[in-house]
Write a protein that holds these residues in place. Structure first.
Motif, PDB file in Angstrom:
ATOM      1  N   PRO A   1       0.824  -1.216   0.000  1.00  0.00           N
ATOM      2  CA  PRO A   1       0.000   0.000   0.000  1.00  0.00           C
ATOM      3  C   PRO A   1       0.858   1.267   0.000  1.00  0.00           C
ATOM      4  N   GLY A   2       0.281   2.349  -0.530  1.00  0.00           N
ATOM      5  CA  GLY A   2       0.930   3.654  -0.459  1.00  0.00           C
ATOM      6  C   GLY A   2       1.555   4.154  -1.737  1.00  0.00           C
ATOM      7  N   GLY A   3       1.846   3.248  -2.673  1.00  0.00           N
ATOM      8  CA  GLY A   3       2.440   3.669  -3.930  1.00  0.00           C
ATOM      9  C   GLY A   3       1.390   4.051  -4.962  1.00  0.00           C
ATOM     10  N   THR A   4       1.853   4.468  -6.130  1.00  0.00           N
ATOM     11  CA  THR A   4       0.918   4.892  -7.178  1.00  0.00           C
ATOM     12  C   THR A   4       0.008   3.750  -7.614  1.00  0.00           C
ATOM     13  N   SER A   5       0.551   2.539  -7.729  1.00  0.00           N
ATOM     14  CA  SER A   5      -0.266   1.379  -8.121  1.00  0.00           C
ATOM     15  C   SER A   5      -1.446   1.215  -7.182  1.00  0.00           C
ATOM     16  N   ASP A   6      -1.151   1.272  -5.889  1.00  0.00           N
ATOM     17  CA  ASP A   6      -2.181   1.085  -4.867  1.00  0.00           C
ATOM     18  C   ASP A   6      -3.206   2.211  -4.916  1.00  0.00           C
TER      19      ASP A   6
ATOM     20  N   THR B   1      -8.598   3.795  -5.722  1.00  0.00           N
ATOM     21  CA  THR B   1      -9.544   4.840  -6.152  1.00  0.00           C
ATOM     22  C   THR B   1     -10.611   4.261  -7.069  1.00  0.00           C
ATOM     23  N   VAL B   2     -10.190   3.464  -8.056  1.00  0.00           N
ATOM     24  CA  VAL B   2     -11.144   2.870  -9.001  1.00  0.00           C
ATOM     25  C   VAL B   2     -11.954   1.761  -8.324  1.00  0.00           C
ATOM     26  N   GLY B   3     -11.285   0.944  -7.504  1.00  0.00           N
ATOM     27  CA  GLY B   3     -11.972  -0.160  -6.825  1.00  0.00           C
ATOM     28  C   GLY B   3     -13.097   0.306  -5.926  1.00  0.00           C
ATOM     29  N   GLN B   4     -12.880   1.409  -5.215  1.00  0.00           N
ATOM     30  CA  GLN B   4     -13.928   1.945  -4.336  1.00  0.00           C
ATOM     31  C   GLN B   4     -15.158   2.364  -5.135  1.00  0.00           C
ATOM     32  N   GLU B   5     -14.918   2.956  -6.306  1.00  0.00           N
ATOM     33  CA  GLU B   5     -16.051   3.380  -7.136  1.00  0.00           C
ATOM     34  C   GLU B   5     -16.763   2.181  -7.742  1.00  0.00           C
ATOM     35  N   LEU B   6     -16.018   1.164  -8.150  1.00  0.00           N
ATOM     36  CA  LEU B   6     -16.643  -0.046  -8.678  1.00  0.00           C
ATOM     37  C   LEU B   6     -17.509  -0.706  -7.617  1.00  0.00           C
ATOM     38  N   SER B   7     -17.066  -0.665  -6.368  1.00  0.00           N
ATOM     39  CA  SER B   7     -17.836  -1.253  -5.272  1.00  0.00           C
ATOM     40  C   SER B   7     -19.171  -0.543  -5.088  1.00  0.00           C
ATOM     41  N   ARG B   8     -19.214   0.740  -5.392  1.00  0.00           N
ATOM     42  CA  ARG B   8     -20.468   1.495  -5.297  1.00  0.00           C
ATOM     43  C   ARG B   8     -21.403   1.145  -6.451  1.00  0.00           C
TER      44      ARG B   8
ATOM     45  N   TYR C   1     -14.992   2.104 -17.145  1.00  0.00           N
ATOM     46  CA  TYR C   1     -15.171   3.357 -17.902  1.00  0.00           C
ATOM     47  C   TYR C   1     -16.079   4.318 -17.121  1.00  0.00           C
ATOM     48  N   LYS C   2     -17.168   3.754 -16.612  1.00  0.00           N
ATOM     49  CA  LYS C   2     -18.142   4.554 -15.851  1.00  0.00           C
ATOM     50  C   LYS C   2     -17.502   5.089 -14.561  1.00  0.00           C
ATOM     51  N   ALA C   3     -16.757   4.219 -13.860  1.00  0.00           N
ATOM     52  CA  ALA C   3     -16.132   4.614 -12.590  1.00  0.00           C
ATOM     53  C   ALA C   3     -15.113   5.730 -12.793  1.00  0.00           C
ATOM     54  N   LEU C   4     -14.330   5.626 -13.875  1.00  0.00           N
ATOM     55  CA  LEU C   4     -13.295   6.620 -14.143  1.00  0.00           C
ATOM     56  C   LEU C   4     -13.869   7.997 -14.448  1.00  0.00           C
TER      57      LEU C   4
ATOM     58  N   ARG D   1     -10.008  13.481  -8.771  1.00  0.00           N
ATOM     59  CA  ARG D   1      -8.793  13.005  -8.084  1.00  0.00           C
ATOM     60  C   ARG D   1      -7.663  12.810  -9.089  1.00  0.00           C
ATOM     61  N   PHE D   2      -7.948  12.143 -10.190  1.00  0.00           N
ATOM     62  CA  PHE D   2      -6.913  11.880 -11.187  1.00  0.00           C
ATOM     63  C   PHE D   2      -6.462  13.168 -11.876  1.00  0.00           C
ATOM     64  N   ALA D   3      -7.399  14.066 -12.158  1.00  0.00           N
ATOM     65  CA  ALA D   3      -7.040  15.327 -12.814  1.00  0.00           C
ATOM     66  C   ALA D   3      -6.109  16.156 -11.937  1.00  0.00           C
TER      67      ALA D   3
END
Length: 332
Positions: free
Chosen positions: A48-53, A58-65, A282-285, A293-295
């Motif tokens: 945890p903590g790096g860019t990969s994580d 960020t995307v995983g949390q949105e997919l979970s929603r 695509y939808k989550a992003l 966040r990404f911008a």
């Protein structure tokens, strides 16, 4: 004859076979069309903590929603990502196990490991690119350099004095730094760590002097003055650090180093499930939370079709194969 099969028996057997085949087909079709029916594992081959994580979380949390079942992130670090990739390659191709692929695992490991037990191009199916992130080159502010030209001069005048850290062999930061060394002729010693977090701890403390990572992991330290950005790896300057020149501007025309992250699943995962994951990604992003966040970190969002991601992987393999050979990058 005793063993003879009557026409009626043949018909019954045929009907039974057809019924079994139809039931199997309908069951598989139902399973695929109603995906997901349970939680999805999303494996990140780094701590945890790096860019990969950060990208995956960020995307995983949105997919979970969005989905009826959660996407559960699992950090499985070590071995340059090979153990995590091995696990996913052997997982059932049902859409319930996916992995975050990046430049190291997909475009470098094939050339530095003699036998991983899997083939990145045959045992995995690309789903979608999630994001492309600028590579930043930073130094501890105690180092008396303000830009890349000064770093190169300092390294030349102080042979053997400078060390750079990375999240480990074949991590994105390791590759970016080796590419920079190859381009500029700098002689700086590589110190591999077990993740971005431990490397950053030593960088902030001054135990190593130079580092490269993506914007999500570094911007907060640059803005607070705890780290000094000396160059960016993108062709143009980035909005979040408009005063930091590119490597190309610093005298190395054509240099480009960016980090990229995407979703892969085991080969033979049904195409309609792959399509569903891609569409949900695509939808989550493009939700306000993820897009903003990404911008803010100059990350370019993806979400395109599998073929587009597959083409990027192939192109990156061609580029990094050459860098691996010239820089003599080796596995731990």
């Amino acid at each position: 004859m005793k063993n003879a099969i009557t026409n009626k028996q043949r018909r019954l057997m045929l009907h039974g076979c057809l019924a079994t085949t139809l039931a199997t087909y309908l069951s598989a079709s139902f399973s695929q069309s109603t995906w997901p029916q349970k939680p999805i594992r999303f494996i990140v081959p780094f701590v945890p903590g790096g860019t990969s994580d950060i990208v995956a979380r960020t995307v995983g949390q949105e997919l979970s929603r969005q989905l009826p079942y959660p996407v559960i992130l699992e950090n499985k670090a070590g071995g340059g990502g090979v153990p995590a990739m091995q696990e996913v390659a052997k997982s059932a191709p049902d859409g319930y196990t996916m992995i975050l692929g990046h430049v190291g695992s997909m475009a470098v490991n094939p050339y530095i490991f003699s036998n991983t037990g899997y083939d990145v191009n045959k045992d995995f199916a690309p789903v979608t690119l999630l994001a492309t992130v600028p590579s930043l080159f930073v130094v501890n502010p105690e180092l008396p350099v303000e830009n890349l030209k000064e770093l190169i001069a300092y390294a030349k005048n102080n042979p053997g004095k400078l060390n750079y850290g990375s999240a480990g062999n074949a991590s994105a930061g390791h590759l970016a730094m080796e590419y920079l060394k190859l381009t500029t002729g700098m002689d700086i010693t590589h110190i591999p760590y077990k993740g971005t977090g431990p490397a950053l701890t030593d960088l902030l403390a001054g135990r190593i002097q130079v580092f490269s990572a993506g914007t999500p992991a570094l911007l907060q330290y640059i803005r607070s003055g705890k780290l000094r950005a000396i160059a960016v790896g993108t062709p143009q300057r980035i909005a979040s650090l408009p005063n930091v020149p590119t490597v190309a501007e610093s005298g190395y025309k054509g240099f480009e180093s960016v980090q990229w992250y995407g979703i892969l699943v085991p080969a033979k995962t049904p195409k309609n499930i792959i399509k569903r994951i891609q569409e949900e990604s695509y939808k989550a992003l493009r939700t306000p939370a993820v897009a903003e966040r990404f911008a803010s970190e100059d990350a370019v969002i993806g979400g395109g079709p599998p073929a587009e991601f597959a083409a990027l992987i192939a192109q990156q393999q061609r580029i990094w194969k050459e860098v691996v050979l010239k820089a003599n990058i080796r596995a731990d």
